[in-house]
Design an enzyme around this catalytic site. Structure first.
Site, PDB file in Angstrom:
ATOM      1  N   ASP A 155     -32.294  19.508   7.872  1.00 15.21           N
ATOM      2  CA  ASP A 155     -31.692  18.190   7.670  1.00 15.21           C
ATOM      3  C   ASP A 155     -32.517  17.399   6.663  1.00 15.21           C
ATOM      4  O   ASP A 155     -32.216  17.419   5.489  1.00 15.21           O
ATOM      5  CB  ASP A 155     -31.416  17.453   8.985  1.00 15.21           C
ATOM      6  CG  ASP A 155     -32.610  17.294   9.901  1.00 15.21           C
ATOM      7  OD1 ASP A 155     -33.745  17.604   9.504  1.00 15.21           O
ATOM      8  OD2 ASP A 155     -32.417  16.831  11.031  1.00 15.21           O
ATOM      9  N   PHE A 196     -25.271  14.501  15.525  1.00  9.13           N
ATOM     10  CA  PHE A 196     -26.371  15.069  16.295  1.00  9.13           C
ATOM     11  C   PHE A 196     -25.836  16.223  17.141  1.00  9.13           C
ATOM     12  O   PHE A 196     -24.986  16.021  18.003  1.00  9.13           O
ATOM     13  CB  PHE A 196     -27.058  14.031  17.183  1.00  9.13           C
ATOM     14  CG  PHE A 196     -28.297  14.584  17.812  1.00  9.13           C
ATOM     15  CD1 PHE A 196     -29.449  14.726  17.074  1.00  9.13           C
ATOM     16  CD2 PHE A 196     -28.287  15.039  19.118  1.00  9.13           C
ATOM     17  CE1 PHE A 196     -30.589  15.288  17.625  1.00  9.13           C
ATOM     18  CE2 PHE A 196     -29.417  15.600  19.693  1.00  9.13           C
ATOM     19  CZ  PHE A 196     -30.573  15.722  18.935  1.00  9.13           C
ATOM     20  N   VAL A 197     -26.331  17.420  16.845  1.00 11.74           N
ATOM     21  CA  VAL A 197     -25.810  18.625  17.482  1.00 11.74           C
ATOM     22  C   VAL A 197     -26.832  19.281  18.397  1.00 11.74           C
ATOM     23  O   VAL A 197     -28.040  19.162  18.189  1.00 11.74           O
ATOM     24  CB  VAL A 197     -25.301  19.642  16.436  1.00 11.74           C
ATOM     25  CG1 VAL A 197     -24.115  19.086  15.678  1.00 11.74           C
ATOM     26  CG2 VAL A 197     -26.404  20.052  15.480  1.00 11.74           C
ATOM     27  N   ARG A 227     -30.349  23.830  24.934  1.00 10.71           N
ATOM     28  CA  ARG A 227     -30.630  24.985  24.071  1.00 10.71           C
ATOM     29  C   ARG A 227     -29.773  26.187  24.439  1.00 10.71           C
ATOM     30  O   ARG A 227     -29.384  26.961  23.590  1.00 10.71           O
ATOM     31  CB  ARG A 227     -32.102  25.390  24.153  1.00 10.71           C
ATOM     32  CG  ARG A 227     -33.055  24.427  23.504  1.00 10.71           C
ATOM     33  CD  ARG A 227     -34.451  25.047  23.397  1.00 10.71           C
ATOM     34  NE  ARG A 227     -35.470  24.072  23.096  1.00 10.71           N
ATOM     35  CZ  ARG A 227     -35.757  23.621  21.876  1.00 10.71           C
ATOM     36  NH1 ARG A 227     -35.080  24.051  20.839  1.00 10.71           N
ATOM     37  NH2 ARG A 227     -36.709  22.737  21.698  1.00 10.71           N
ATOM     38  N   GLY A 250     -36.728  25.798  18.401  1.00  2.00           N
ATOM     39  CA  GLY A 250     -35.320  25.774  18.038  1.00  2.00           C
ATOM     40  C   GLY A 250     -34.743  27.056  17.478  1.00  2.00           C
ATOM     41  O   GLY A 250     -33.592  27.386  17.724  1.00  2.00           O
ATOM     42  N   ASP A 269     -31.767  21.364  20.648  1.00  2.93           N
ATOM     43  CA  ASP A 269     -31.914  20.621  21.891  1.00  2.93           C
ATOM     44  C   ASP A 269     -31.901  19.115  21.679  1.00  2.93           C
ATOM     45  O   ASP A 269     -31.989  18.616  20.559  1.00  2.93           O
ATOM     46  CB  ASP A 269     -33.245  20.993  22.553  1.00  2.93           C
ATOM     47  CG  ASP A 269     -34.427  20.337  21.863  1.00  2.93           C
ATOM     48  OD1 ASP A 269     -35.166  19.593  22.535  1.00  2.93           O
ATOM     49  OD2 ASP A 269     -34.632  20.557  20.649  1.00  2.93           O
TER      50      ASP A 269
END
Length: 191
Positions: A113, A162-163, A175, A54, A169
């Site tokens: 998070d 949710f991003v 991505r 990520g 991803d």
């Protein structure tokens, strides 16, 4: 002859319900974060440790704005699988190859998070006795925190959505989007 600006719409952008952070806002924030990080470390060398996959986009672009000598290594953590929720305790899949004892270390992640992943990585790296250990995240979703953990450098604070995009991803998709957007609920299912 002046170049024409060409607008390229990413094919997956239609899967977004909304855009939270534009490419222009990301670029501005990277420049500011890079200046802040450079100032904190002075002329010291920094060992940068992104949590992959990520953090790859964020790390590459951020480091273009950090003016310190850089050593780079990565750790790989498994926590989301093909889901929109973290699954229990993060599992280390690949650790460092560089020796960080006595070095200034900056851990970079895409999103903070629950705090479980970043906290686990920091605790693991502290055992190697770095001179200093700081963290930098692109996104901070404070409302989901389960572990008492705050990053030293934060790009953007976001709501509990949710991003995807800019390295983030869903099931290894999205991505490459140049922005950070909220994924439509109907797209949050494996096909």
């Amino acid at each position: 002859m002046p170049r024409k600006k060409v607008s390229v719409k990413a094919p997956l952008s239609s899967d977004l319900a909304s855009v939270l952070v534009t490419p222009a806002a990301i670029k501005r924030r990277l420049k500011a974060l890079g200046a802040k990080i450079s100032k904190i470390y002075g002329k010291e060398e920094v060992t940068v440790v992104p949590i992959i996959n990520g953090a790859i986009f964020f790390t590459a672009d951020l480091l273009r704005h950090v003016h310190n000598p850089i050593r780079l290594d990565c750790v790989r953590i498994f926590s989301y699988r093909n889901s929109t929720k973290s699954h229990g305790k993060p599992k280390l899949l690949h650790s460092l190859t560089l020796d960080i004892k006595g070095k200034h270390v900056l851990v970079i992640d895409d999103i903070l998070d629950t705090g479980k992943t970043l906290s686990a990585v920091v605790n693991l790296l502290k055992k190697q006795k770095p001179a200093s250990l700081r963290t930098c995240v692109l996104l901070d979703k404070k409302v989901r925190r389960e572990v008492d953990f705050e990053a030293d450098f934060v790009g953007f604070e976001i709501p509990d959505k949710f991003v995807v995009g800019y390295g983030l991803d869903y099931a290894e998709r999205y991505r490459g989007l140049p922005c950070i957007g909220v994924l439509k609920p109907e797209k949050q299912k494996l096909e």
